[in-house]
Enzyme design. Structure first.
Site, short mmCIF file in Angstrom:
data_model
loop_
_atom_site.label_atom_id
_atom_site.label_comp_id
_atom_site.label_asym_id
_atom_site.label_seq_id
_atom_site.Cartn_x
_atom_site.Cartn_y
_atom_site.Cartn_z
N ASN A 1 0.84 -1.19 0.00
CA ASN A 1 0.00 0.00 0.00
C ASN A 1 0.88 1.25 0.00
OD1 ASN A 1 -2.24 -1.88 0.81
ND2 ASN A 1 -1.08 -1.86 2.72
N GLU B 1 8.76 -4.70 -0.97
CA GLU B 1 7.59 -3.82 -0.92
C GLU B 1 7.94 -2.42 -1.41
OE1 GLU B 1 4.77 -5.29 -0.50
OE2 GLU B 1 5.88 -7.11 -0.04
#
Length: 837
Positions: free
Chosen positions: A259, A290
């Site tokens: 995210n 990530e």
């Protein structure tokens, strides 16, 4: 509920464009539900479409000032008609908290009773939080407001813009993002802050883990900064999403989720006991993975899920590369070669294999199945091969052009190849066809002929492909020449089946003195199984202890394990190699991975009598490793874990639990105590009383999971009955507790006790799979499969179930893969029996 199809996504993406989401969530309405209000502004070229929402109760819908009937909602789809060029849709609903790690997950910490929430919108679960046009190519800014208990902290993708009242949080609009990237966390989180090069940094965890986060915060921040610096060196586009927060959240399904502005990780990465450098490297690589997604996935997003590899393959490649280049974990490619690629090779050889970049993925449910070793490890390996072929400069130039052309938008394989082709001056269509559009793995074998003086008469590398996918590929590889004393020389070779027909003669080696070992794919630049020539196989035992570089050691161990998996060499040959060489291994990561990967072979490929012989060798090996390790070192902890998993010496393990005869420097801390107890339970020398005592001493979420796994492993019919009911029927327990129960149920020492549950798996699992969300159901079905019931009758039961047409896609994939693993194990046992006869 119907899964969004590619055709529906394409049609809707062509007819509407989302301008913005304004989301208002009230988290103060009780323990079971929260209130969701979303206003969506969008343009339309047609007159009708649909929006997705998965409410507990749909309260009100208003489109362009006109109230719509909430009863029009069918499954998760609300039809919208009478659209005009510019539209405003408002949807108000009560949403249910979940215990599955999806949607708005609610967790009560057993350590202190505090409540924590986090939003997981992937893959199509934002609909459990607010109504949305839930497909990756309809990106839009999201402006979030949250009402929460006043003592809570709330964080989300964007910065906090205002605190208008106690418990009221207003966030700035995000940059355009896909719906699956929306997140927030809410609760009494513990927070550490820092900053780097103008980027605010934050780390969150539960309060009960605060002391453990604080102990590692400097390392986490350091790795984050090092990775951020390296990405800024590689890419012209700097990190674009403002702040960079990382939240370690409970009961998370994945390793982490990318995210933008608020990356979420499973909080197992907050270490509460002693860990090895392997685990620290894994955390570092996950942080880098990530962060790579900030560019691959978040800045530029795939248009539809067939281009998942544009997210995961690039993040896997760059996560490993940046970890190795920028952090103290400079051997990350060694771990990748042995551990990550093993999963890629396994997935690519199963009947369920698929291309790295399939031509089409029909719907979102099918897309979820492709989050596997192919999309991650194989895709990353293919990219590493591409870099070896194009050169790093052209590769990075192409990537930067790709970002520039598609920033904050969506792209496809064709778009990426256009940028890379322009930068390199090469037409990549043919390369993409054989590497990205076709499945399965090639095998590279070394063929050697010597003259009477021991010099090479001919050396060739042959490339083969399975009959089901007869595709030979171009490979740029290294071929290492190793002397017994560890001395090495390497040549680079291009294998081109268009010109050599799959057999490449290494003319430069003709007349050279023979080396002890010839290692194809030295440097691990391509994705291919390797097999040594017979003389090299014999010399590996002598070479491994003298080989300084850990990467070729990892490749040689991978070759030996792979040959055993494929039934080309007996498993006991690997066990003998472990006994002869592993005590000399200096790289903890290699030692841990060899022990872990060989256990599956020992437990499943060997019959019970041979298994005991093999475990005795591993037991002895781990004791030697333990004796030779420095007190308090990673090597000591790795050896202790290996011994605990392999030994049948219950007196030794009981003594360690009681603090007796523990090796100096070895901390028998919380996690090691659970490992010891789990082994004693499997051996039948500990049970419910010991588990409850340990659980009382560790009243944490992790302790609850460890206890659930141990309870399922208890060698008692009543314990097995209780565990099975949890696996197939209990929806009250959280995802992680059910998974822990499934993980502990089958034990290789308990074949007779669990025999009746083998047919029950095939009878019960179709219904059980429909009780849970697809992600959780697939994981439970995988963990609960009777993997130690290596028998033709098990395969027959699997075949009968696969013949049905009412299975969920996830359960079907699990059965196909597990049955193929059983097939391999049966082949190995049959070959062993024939040899012994």
């Amino acid at each position: 509920m119907p899964s969004l199809s590619r055709a529906e996504s394409t049609a809707r993406g062509a007819s509407i464009a989302v301008v913005s989401y304004h989301v208002d969530l009230n988290l103060t309405t009780g323990d079971e539900r929260f209130r969701s209000l979303v206003t969506i502004r969008f343009t339309a070229t047609g007159t009708e479409t649909f929006v997705e929402v998965k409410p507990a109760t749909l309260l009100a819908v208003r489109l362009n000032g006109v109230d719509l009937d909430p009863a029009a909602l069918t499954d998760n789809r609300l039809p919208l008609t009478g659209l005009v060029e510019e539209n405003t849709l408002t949807v108000e609903a009560e949403m249910a908290y979940t215990n599955t790690g999806e949607g708005m997950h609610r967790f009560v910490d057993p350590a202190d009773g505090e409540t924590y929430l986090y939003a997981m919108s992937f893959l199509d679960e934002v609909q459990r939080i607010f109504a949305a046009f839930d497909q990756p190519d309809l990106k839009a800014p999201v402006t979030l407001s949250v009402t929460a208990p006043p003592h809570w902290t709330v964080a989300a993708n964007a910065e906090v813009a205002a605190r208008t009242a106690p418990g009221r949080w207003e966030f700035a609009p995000t940059l355009p993002i896909s719906t699956y990237l929306f997140t927030l966390i809410a609760g009494p989180w513990h927070l550490r802050r820092d900053a780097h090069e103008g980027v605010p940094l934050g780390i969150y965890c539960r309060r009960s883990l605060a002391e453990h986060l604080d102990a590692d915060a400097e390392e986490i921040f350091t790795i984050t900064k090092q990775c951020l610096d390296r990405f800024h060196q590689l890419f012209a586009e700097r990190y674009p999403f403002g702040k960079y927060d990382q939240a370690f959240v409970p009961e998370f399904n994945a390793g982490a989720m990318e995210n933008p502005g608020l990356v979420t990780f499973r909080d197992d990465y907050i270490f509460r006991s002693a860990v090895t450098d392997t685990q620290r490297e894994s955390r570092a690589t996950t942080i880098a993975h990530e962060m790579a997604h900030m560019w691959f996935g978040d800045l530029v997003t795939m248009r539809w899920w067939e281009d998942l590899w544009l997210n995961e393959s690039f993040a896997e490649y760059l996560g490993t590369r940046v970890t190795a280049e920028a952090t103290r974990f400079d051997q990350a490619w060694t771990t990748f070669a042995l551990r990550r690629k093993a999963g890629g090779y396994a997935a690519d050889q199963r009947p369920s294999t698929h291309p790295v970049a399939p031509e089409q993925v029909p719907d979102a449910a099918e897309a979820l199945l492709n989050f596997d070793g192919i999309s991650y490890a194989k895709g990353a390996s293919v990219l590493r091969q591409l870099v070896a072929w194009l050169g790093d400069e052209a590769f990075l130039t192409g990537l930067n052009d790709y970002f520039s052309r598609h920033r904050f938008g969506n792209a496809t394989l064709t778009d990426l190849l256009a940028s890379l082709g322009s930068a390199s001056g090469r037409d990549l269509a043919g390369w993409a066809q054989v590497w990205l559009r076709t499945a399965q793995v090639n095998t590279l074998r070394v063929e050697v002929a010597l003259d009477p003086e021991g010099r090479y008469r001919e050396v060739a590398v042959t490339q083969t492909a399975p009959a089901t996918h007869p595709v030979l590929r171009p490979h740029r590889i290294g071929v290492g020449r190793y002397a017994v004393d560890g001395g090495a020389d390497r040549i680079e070779v291009d294998l081109d089946p268009r010109t050599d027909g799959g057999r490449t003669v290494l003319a430069g080696l003709t007349g050279e003195p023979a080396s002890a070992v010839l290692l194809p794919n030295d440097g691990d630049l391509t994705f291919a199984k390797i097999r040594l020539d017979p003389a090299s196989v014999e010399a590996v035992t002598l070479l491994l202890p003298r080989l300084a570089d850990p990467l070729p050691r990892a490749l040689l161990w991978g070759e030996a394990l792979g040959a055993a998996i494929d039934g080309e060499r007996p498993v006991m040959a690997v066990v003998e190699l472990i006994g002869a060489v592993l005590p000399t291994e200096t790289e903890v990561i290699i030692a841990e991975d060899v022990l872990a990967m060989s256990r599956s072979l020992v437990d499943r490929y060997l019959d019970p009598s041979m298994r005991q012989t093999a475990l005795a060798v591993i037991d002895k090996t781990c004791r030697q490793m333990l004796d030779g390790a420095a007190a308090g070192s990673s090597a000591q902890l790795a050896a202790a874990r290996g011994l605990i998993a392999a030994t049948s010496d219950a007196a030794l393990l009981t003594g360690w639990l009681g603090g007796r005869e523990v090796p100096q420097g070895l901390a028998v801390d919380t996690e090691l105590r659970w490992a010891i107890l789990g082994r004693l339970v499997a051996l039948g020398t500990a049970g419910g009383a010991e588990i409850e005592a340990e659980a009382a001493a560790d009243p944490s979420a992790a302790g609850a999971e460890r206890a659930a796994r141990c309870r399922a492993a208890v060698a008692d019919p009543a314990a097995k009955r209780a565990a099975w009911e949890i696996i197939v029927a209990n929806t009250e327990l959280s995802n992680r507790l059910v998974e822990a129960t499934a993980a502990g149920f089958w034990q290789p020492e308990q074949g007779e006790l669990t025999a009746d549950y083998v047919p029950r798996y095939f009878a019960d699992m179709p219904t059980a799979a429909r009780l849970r969300t697809p992600w959780v159901a697939e994981e439970v079905a995988h963990l609960a499969f009777p993997r130690y019931a290596v028998a033709q009758t098990t395969r027959e039961a699997a075949a009968a179930l696969l013949a049905r047409d009412d299975l969920t896609p996830g359960l079907r994939r699990v059965l196909i893969d597990a049955d193929d693993d059983l097939r391999r194990a049966l082949v190995a046992r049959t070959a062993l029996a024939a040899t012994n006869a």
